[in-house]
Design an enzyme around this catalytic site. Structure first.
Site, short mmCIF file in Angstrom:
data_model
loop_
_atom_site.label_atom_id
_atom_site.label_comp_id
_atom_site.label_asym_id
_atom_site.label_seq_id
_atom_site.Cartn_x
_atom_site.Cartn_y
_atom_site.Cartn_z
N ASP A 12 0.39 -0.65 0.08
CA ASP A 12 0.11 -1.90 0.80
C ASP A 12 1.36 -2.62 1.27
OD1 ASP A 12 -2.60 -1.44 0.32
OD2 ASP A 12 -2.51 -2.47 -1.61
N GLU A 13 2.40 -1.88 1.56
CA GLU A 13 3.65 -2.49 2.01
C GLU A 13 3.55 -2.99 3.45
OE1 GLU A 13 3.34 0.59 0.86
OE2 GLU A 13 4.57 0.82 -0.94
N LYS A 15 2.44 -0.43 5.97
CA LYS A 15 2.69 0.81 6.73
C LYS A 15 1.90 0.85 8.03
CE LYS A 15 1.22 2.96 3.11
NZ LYS A 15 1.14 1.87 2.16
N ALA A 38 -6.72 4.62 0.97
CA ALA A 38 -5.78 3.87 1.80
C ALA A 38 -6.53 2.82 2.62
CB ALA A 38 -5.04 4.82 2.74
N GLY A 39 -5.85 1.72 2.88
CA GLY A 39 -6.39 0.71 3.79
C GLY A 39 -5.22 0.19 4.58
N HIS A 40 -5.14 0.57 5.85
CA HIS A 40 -3.99 0.22 6.68
C HIS A 40 -4.43 -0.78 7.74
CE1 HIS A 40 -1.79 4.21 5.53
NE2 HIS A 40 -2.11 3.46 4.49
N GLN A 224 -0.56 5.23 0.57
CA GLN A 224 -0.15 4.75 -0.75
C GLN A 224 1.36 4.44 -0.74
OE1 GLN A 224 -2.44 7.82 -0.84
NE2 GLN A 224 -3.80 6.10 -0.61
N THR A 299 -7.19 -4.23 0.98
CA THR A 299 -7.84 -3.90 2.24
C THR A 299 -9.05 -2.98 1.99
OG1 THR A 299 -5.66 -3.94 3.25
CG2 THR A 299 -7.40 -2.98 4.58
P1 GDP Z 1 -0.61 -0.71 4.24
O1 GDP Z 1 -1.62 -0.13 3.32
O2 GDP Z 1 0.79 -0.37 3.82
O3 GDP Z 1 -0.84 -0.37 5.68
O4 GDP Z 1 -0.72 -2.29 4.09
P2 GDP Z 1 -2.09 -3.16 4.07
O5 GDP Z 1 -2.65 -3.20 5.41
O6 GDP Z 1 -2.97 -2.69 2.96
O7 GDP Z 1 -1.53 -4.55 3.58
C1 GDP Z 1 -0.55 -5.23 4.30
C2 GDP Z 1 -1.09 -6.61 4.67
O8 GDP Z 1 -0.03 -7.44 5.08
C3 GDP Z 1 -2.06 -6.56 5.84
O9 GDP Z 1 -3.03 -7.56 5.67
C4 GDP Z 1 -1.16 -6.88 7.03
O10 GDP Z 1 -1.87 -7.46 8.13
C5 GDP Z 1 -0.22 -7.87 6.43
N1 GDP Z 1 1.13 -7.93 6.99
C6 GDP Z 1 1.90 -6.90 7.45
N2 GDP Z 1 3.13 -7.36 7.76
C7 GDP Z 1 3.14 -8.68 7.47
C8 GDP Z 1 4.15 -9.72 7.54
O11 GDP Z 1 5.29 -9.49 7.91
N3 GDP Z 1 3.76 -10.98 7.16
C9 GDP Z 1 2.50 -11.26 6.73
N4 GDP Z 1 2.22 -12.51 6.37
N5 GDP Z 1 1.54 -10.31 6.66
C10 GDP Z 1 1.86 -9.04 7.01
P1 IMO Z 2 -2.41 2.18 0.99
O1 IMO Z 2 -2.27 3.43 1.81
C1 IMO Z 2 -2.42 0.36 -2.98
C2 IMO Z 2 -3.96 2.79 -6.28
C3 IMO Z 2 -5.26 2.31 -6.91
C4 IMO Z 2 -5.05 2.79 -8.34
C5 IMO Z 2 -4.36 4.13 -8.13
C6 IMO Z 2 -5.29 5.33 -8.16
O2 IMO Z 2 -3.34 1.18 1.57
O3 IMO Z 2 -1.07 1.62 0.63
P2 IMO Z 2 -7.07 6.30 -6.43
O4 IMO Z 2 -8.29 5.69 -5.84
O5 IMO Z 2 -6.07 6.76 -5.43
O6 IMO Z 2 -7.40 7.37 -7.44
O7 IMO Z 2 -6.40 5.12 -7.29
O8 IMO Z 2 -3.72 4.06 -6.87
N1 IMO Z 2 -4.02 2.99 -4.81
C7 IMO Z 2 -3.48 2.15 -3.92
N2 IMO Z 2 -2.87 0.96 -4.10
N3 IMO Z 2 -2.53 0.88 -1.74
C8 IMO Z 2 -3.12 2.09 -1.55
O9 IMO Z 2 -3.14 2.71 -0.34
C9 IMO Z 2 -3.66 2.75 -2.67
N4 IMO Z 2 -4.32 3.93 -2.83
C10 IMO Z 2 -4.52 4.07 -4.15
O10 IMO Z 2 -5.37 0.92 -6.83
O11 IMO Z 2 -4.17 1.94 -9.00
MG MG Z 3 -3.23 -0.76 2.13
#
Ligand code: GDP
Ligand code: IMO
Ligand code: MG
Length: 425
Positions: A12-13, A15, A38-40, A224, A299
């Protein structure tokens, strides 16, 4: 130029946002691992897209999208995503390809994931219950695996599912006293998925090598984060795939040396969902502040994310194992309003200072973060588009992270939108 984007923390950085931005200059975007755990998120103006299986480049109509062999594919989720994009006027026709070797997540995988987590009680991993672990386990076990290519032959798939369900139902009943699942009902679902998936199915390894041979630029989208890597993360609190960039070659058949640049994505702080050690966690008002300011809720599952200070030891580890060339630092805006910011530059473990991250959770549990304190800022960053216009303390914070992690920050996020990204010259 072929680029890999990978998370350096526990997922959830951001990506999805980075991939969406870089996809503008890419011909092909590839997901090479993980599944619908994953949730992007991609935010463009007022439109928000949350993708679980489709690469984040899908939103750009001129990009070819690939789901490669090491992805575990839940057909229900994927078809929902394809239809969801179509409703918003985005078509994947002719530009989307799925590996025939990708393994398929079916209902019994999700059921097994749930039953196992419930049975573990306090020792649970905190998975997303998306069937990821059970599906990868079946892949490694081989005998009871279903691959996307199996959808081409419904009769053979029906026979296979009968055998698989006979085995799984014995396990469900013996281990968990759970109700059996109906093989026929699962097959009927597969029969309905087949015409939706087979037209996209191909040998994606050949496709990628052909594209690279033609000089096309390929963007590899990690899922992840590096600390959730099955072999190199905080086992057993990890996912079931090689989610660092080490998973790329086996995940899609493209050797590491054909990738020109590895970009590591970090947040300006650290988050984690699910169980497992987290040395810089702030289970207090600081963590609450970050969660609310950064909207740190999952997400995929909606779970509140655990939040803490930036951990330079953990991020530097992701850089080392991931061959990372440059960083993208997101969510700098989220820290606005905190008077002081702490950054972990080393751990103290058993009286010794360590800067190499111990993935072993027993050692990690004994790690005490050694912090530096930096001044915060009050200014709203969300409208800033140039690094030089950031407040001095925000610039200093980014520069100190560069020093600790040892790589340059090329982009800085100041909000969720595509446009809220500062590209440094
Ligand atoms: P991913 O799994 O690495 O693609 O990240 P996620 O989508 O799960 O979580 C990142 C969250 O941070 C999402 O809700 C994005 O819309 C949000 N986001 C991304 N970049 C920024 C930023 O620079 N500032 C803020 N406030 N939100 C951001
Ligand atoms: P994105 O791509 C954050 C975590 C789960 C749990 C562990 C194992 O959005 O960054 P799983 O369902 O894979 O067997 O769960 O990994 N996890 C994530 N945490 N972002 C993700 O994906 C994740 N995908 C799995 O919360 O701790
Ligand atoms: Mg995510």
């Amino acid at each position: 130029m072929n680029i890999c984007v990978v998370g350096l923390q526990w997922g959830d950085e951001g990506k999805g946002k980075v991939v969406d931005i870089l996809a503008e200059r890419s011909d092909v975007v590839v997901r090479y691992g993980g599944g619908s755990n994953a949730g992007h998120t991609v935010v463009i103006g007022d439109s928000r897209f949350a993708l679980h299986l489709l690469p984040s480049g899908s939103i750009r109509q001129d990009v070819t999208c690939v789901i490669a062999n090491a992805v575990v594919l839940d057909p229900e989720v994927l078809i929902g995503e394809i239809d969801g994009l179509a409703e918003r006027g985005i078509s994947l026709d002719g530009r989307f390809f799925i590996s025939e070797n990708a393994h398929v997540v079916l209902d019994y995988h999700k059921w097994e994931d749930q039953l196992r987590e419930e049975a573990l009680g306090k020792r649970k991993i905190g998975t997303t219950i998306r069937g990821i672990g059970p599906c990868y386990a079946d892949k490694v076990g081989r005998s009871y695996a279903v691959r996307v290519g199996d959808f081409r032959d419904p009769d053979a798939l029906k026979d296979k599912l009968r055998v698989i369900l006979a085995y799984k139902n014995k396990l469900f009943s013996a281990l968990y006293q759970a109700e059996p699942m109906d093989a026929e009902a699962i097959f009927e679902k597969c029969r309905s998925y087949a015409p939706r998936l087979v037209p996209f199915t191909t040998d994606t390894t050949e496709l990628l090598h052909t594209a690279i041979g033609q000089g096309k630029s390929v963007l590899f989208e990690g899922a992840q984060g590096s600390l959730l890597d099955l072999d190199h993360g905080t086992f057993p609190f990890v996912t079931s795939s090689n989610s660092s960039s080490l998973g790329l070659p086996s995940g899609c058949g493209v050797p590491a040396r054909m990738v020109d640049k590895y970009i590591g994505v970090i947040k300006a702080y650290t988050t984690r969902v699910g169980a497992g050690p987290f040395p810089t966690e702030q289970d207090n008002e600081v963590g609450d502040f970050i969660r609310e300011a950064g909207n740190e809720y999952g997400t995929t599952t909606g779970r509140p994310r655990r939040c803490g200070w930036f951990d330079g030891v953990a991020a530097a580890y992701g850089v080392k194992i991931g061959s990372i060339d440059a960083l993208v630092l997101l969510h700098l805006d989220t820290l606005t309003g905190l008077e002081e910011l702490k950054v972990c530059r080393a751990y103290e473990i058993d009286g010794q200072e360590k800067t190499f991250f111990p993935a072993n959770i027993d050692r990690l549990a004994r790690a005490k973060p050694i912090y530096e304190t930096l001044p915060g800022w009050d200014d709203d960053l969300t409208g800033i588009s140039s690094f030089d216009d950031l407040p001095a303390h925000a610039r200093d914070y980014v520069r100190r992270i560069e020093e600790i992690v040892g790589k340059p920050v090329e982009m800085v996020g100041v909000g969720p939108k595509r446009s809220q990204t500062i590209v440094r010259a």
